[in-house]
Design a protein around this motif. Structure first.
Motif, PDB file in Angstrom:
ATOM      1  N   LYS A  54       0.778  -1.211   0.058  1.00 50.52           N
ATOM      2  CA  LYS A  54      -0.041   0.196   0.067  1.00 50.52           C
ATOM      3  C   LYS A  54       1.083   1.149  -0.022  1.00 50.52           C
ATOM      4  N   LEU A  55       0.230   2.160  -0.764  1.00 48.42           N
ATOM      5  CA  LEU A  55       1.216   3.245  -0.950  1.00 48.42           C
ATOM      6  C   LEU A  55       0.846   4.360   0.180  1.00 48.42           C
ATOM      7  N   ARG A  56       1.771   5.111   0.748  1.00 51.19           N
ATOM      8  CA  ARG A  56       1.721   6.018   1.987  1.00 51.19           C
ATOM      9  C   ARG A  56       2.530   7.421   1.833  1.00 51.19           C
ATOM     10  N   GLU A  57       1.800   8.463   2.016  1.00 50.53           N
ATOM     11  CA  GLU A  57       2.637   9.767   1.787  1.00 50.53           C
ATOM     12  C   GLU A  57       3.188  10.085   3.140  1.00 50.53           C
ATOM     13  N   THR A  58       4.528  10.181   2.996  1.00 49.38           N
ATOM     14  CA  THR A  58       5.391  10.327   4.025  1.00 49.38           C
ATOM     15  C   THR A  58       6.347  11.603   3.748  1.00 49.38           C
ATOM     16  N   PRO A  59       7.088  12.108   4.661  1.00 48.47           N
ATOM     17  CA  PRO A  59       7.974  13.363   4.408  1.00 48.47           C
ATOM     18  C   PRO A  59       9.258  12.974   3.438  1.00 48.47           C
ATOM     19  N   TRP A  60       9.133  11.830   3.240  1.00 52.16           N
ATOM     20  CA  TRP A  60      10.410  11.316   2.371  1.00 52.16           C
ATOM     21  C   TRP A  60       9.737  11.046   1.213  1.00 52.16           C
ATOM     22  N   GLY A  61       8.549  11.232   0.740  1.00 54.82           N
ATOM     23  CA  GLY A  61       7.948  11.139  -0.500  1.00 54.82           C
ATOM     24  C   GLY A  61       6.950   9.908  -0.447  1.00 54.82           C
ATOM     25  N   THR A  62       6.337   9.694  -1.441  1.00 49.30           N
ATOM     26  CA  THR A  62       5.309   8.405  -1.480  1.00 49.30           C
ATOM     27  C   THR A  62       6.139   7.265  -1.628  1.00 49.30           C
ATOM     28  N   ASP A  67       8.268   0.072   2.916  1.00 47.72           N
ATOM     29  CA  ASP A  67       9.446   0.731   3.089  1.00 47.72           C
ATOM     30  C   ASP A  67       9.298   1.899   3.925  1.00 47.72           C
ATOM     31  N   TYR A  68       8.350   2.258   4.096  1.00 47.06           N
ATOM     32  CA  TYR A  68       8.037   3.423   5.265  1.00 47.06           C
ATOM     33  C   TYR A  68       8.479   2.807   6.585  1.00 47.06           C
ATOM     34  N   LYS A  69       7.887   1.421   6.933  1.00 46.29           N
ATOM     35  CA  LYS A  69       8.187   1.073   8.137  1.00 46.29           C
ATOM     36  C   LYS A  69      10.034   0.617   8.370  1.00 46.29           C
ATOM     37  N   TYR A  70      10.504   0.489   7.163  1.00 48.68           N
ATOM     38  CA  TYR A  70      11.929   0.182   7.293  1.00 48.68           C
ATOM     39  C   TYR A  70      12.600   1.459   7.468  1.00 48.68           C
ATOM     40  N   ARG A 224       4.034  18.192  19.250  1.00 49.01           N
ATOM     41  CA  ARG A 224       2.961  17.371  18.774  1.00 49.01           C
ATOM     42  C   ARG A 224       2.415  17.580  17.412  1.00 49.01           C
ATOM     43  N   THR A 225       2.734  18.586  16.608  1.00 47.25           N
ATOM     44  CA  THR A 225       2.598  18.743  15.447  1.00 47.25           C
ATOM     45  C   THR A 225       3.486  18.202  14.209  1.00 47.25           C
ATOM     46  N   MET A 226       4.131  17.425  14.757  1.00 48.80           N
ATOM     47  CA  MET A 226       5.261  16.603  13.841  1.00 48.80           C
ATOM     48  C   MET A 226       4.576  15.435  13.289  1.00 48.80           C
ATOM     49  N   TRP A 227       5.099  15.127  12.293  1.00 53.78           N
ATOM     50  CA  TRP A 227       4.510  13.936  11.320  1.00 53.78           C
ATOM     51  C   TRP A 227       4.454  12.744  11.915  1.00 53.78           C
TER      52      TRP A 227
END
Length: 275
Positions: A54-62, A67-70, A224-227
């Motif tokens: 599943k794709l997720r939008e993150t501070p490092w891109g989509t 991959d996000y969990k790693y 608290r406003t951090m991603w």
């Protein structure tokens, strides 16, 4: 009153940054916490198959969820530095293993205890593997029935355990905290009981100590406003300082329950009752 053991849960609020993790360790140490706690996962094992791509939008891109969990997972290089840095700062550290690979990883370090999150106390293999380490086991009871808690206690038979009352809503509504369960769990299981809070408030966590909690755990964040999913239900630096101070003041003020005239009252007693 026994001194409360206070755990600052960094969890994944470091967002994959060792620099942020060290700043959070600084905050916990400055506040007077006894320990910081992280979370350790093998994403290949922990992420369900249907979520991995599943794709997720993150501070490092989509990127894919796997991959996000790693991306936000610390490995040996980071934990070696965490271990060194916590020793330098005079604060203990540990982590919650979410799988047996992560448990084996953590056992390479001289950690004082293991923490099992609410989500994993029904995992028989993990619970029994934790029990086999001989470490003190702290486990949360959020979203759990009596039957599930009883089973967890059975799997941990012979262990030095600490049971944390908890509500697993992030953030937890005040009306759902049910702090009276702290006494209930102490009466029912006869073990040390603590409180893991996910509410916005601080006073409720201090109140947990008055109700018998000897361990406290709260998530902490720089902002608290951090991603990230856990930041909103976490305590910021100034809040953590206030929380620890409130607990320590309660410990001093709690007393022994014996009514007596204190030394400080003698002068006003003589002055005001001079008849």
């Amino acid at each position: 009153m026994k001194k409360t053991y206070i755990i600052a849960e960094i969890g994944i609020n470091h967002n994959g940054s060792l620099d942020i993790a060290k700043k959070l360790i600084d905050v916990a140490a400055l506040s007077g916490c006894d320990a910081v706690k992280f979370q350790k996962r093998n994403p290949a094992v922990c992420v369900p198959e249907h979520q991995k791509e599943k794709l997720r939008e993150t501070p490092w891109g989509t990127m894919t969820y796997l991959d996000y969990k790693y991306k936000v997972e610390f490995e040996k290089e980071e934990y070696d530095e965490i271990d060194r840095y916590c020793r330098e700062k005079g604060i203990q550290w540990s982590a919650s293993p979410w799988d047996i690979d992560s448990l084996n990883f953590l056992m390479e370090y001289d950690i004082p205890w293991l923490k099992v999150p609410s989500a994993m106390i029904t995992n028989e293999a993990l619970m029994k593997a934790c029990a086999a380490t001989g470490k003190k086991i702290i486990f949360s009871t959020g979203m759990s029935t009596y039957q599930e808690i009883n089973q967890a206690v059975e799997w941990l038979e012979g262990c030095d355990i600490v049971m944390l009352h908890c509500n697993s809503t992030y953030p937890a509504p005040l009306e759902d905290l049910n702090l009276s369960c702290i006494k209930t769990l102490k009466d029912d299981y006869g073990c040390e009981v603590g409180y893991s809070g996910h509410e916005f408030r601080l006073g409720t966590t201090v109140a947990a100590v008055y109700l018998g909690a000897t361990y406290l755990e709260r998530h902490i964040t720089l902002d608290r406003t951090m991603w990230g999913s856990d930041h909103m239900s976490s305590v910021e630096p100034q809040g953590l300082i206030k929380l620890v101070k409130g607990v320590r003041e309660l410990e001093i003020a709690y007393g022994d329950g014996i009514k007596r005239v204190t030394d400080g009252e003698l002068e006003p007693r003589n002055k005001l009752r001079g008849y």
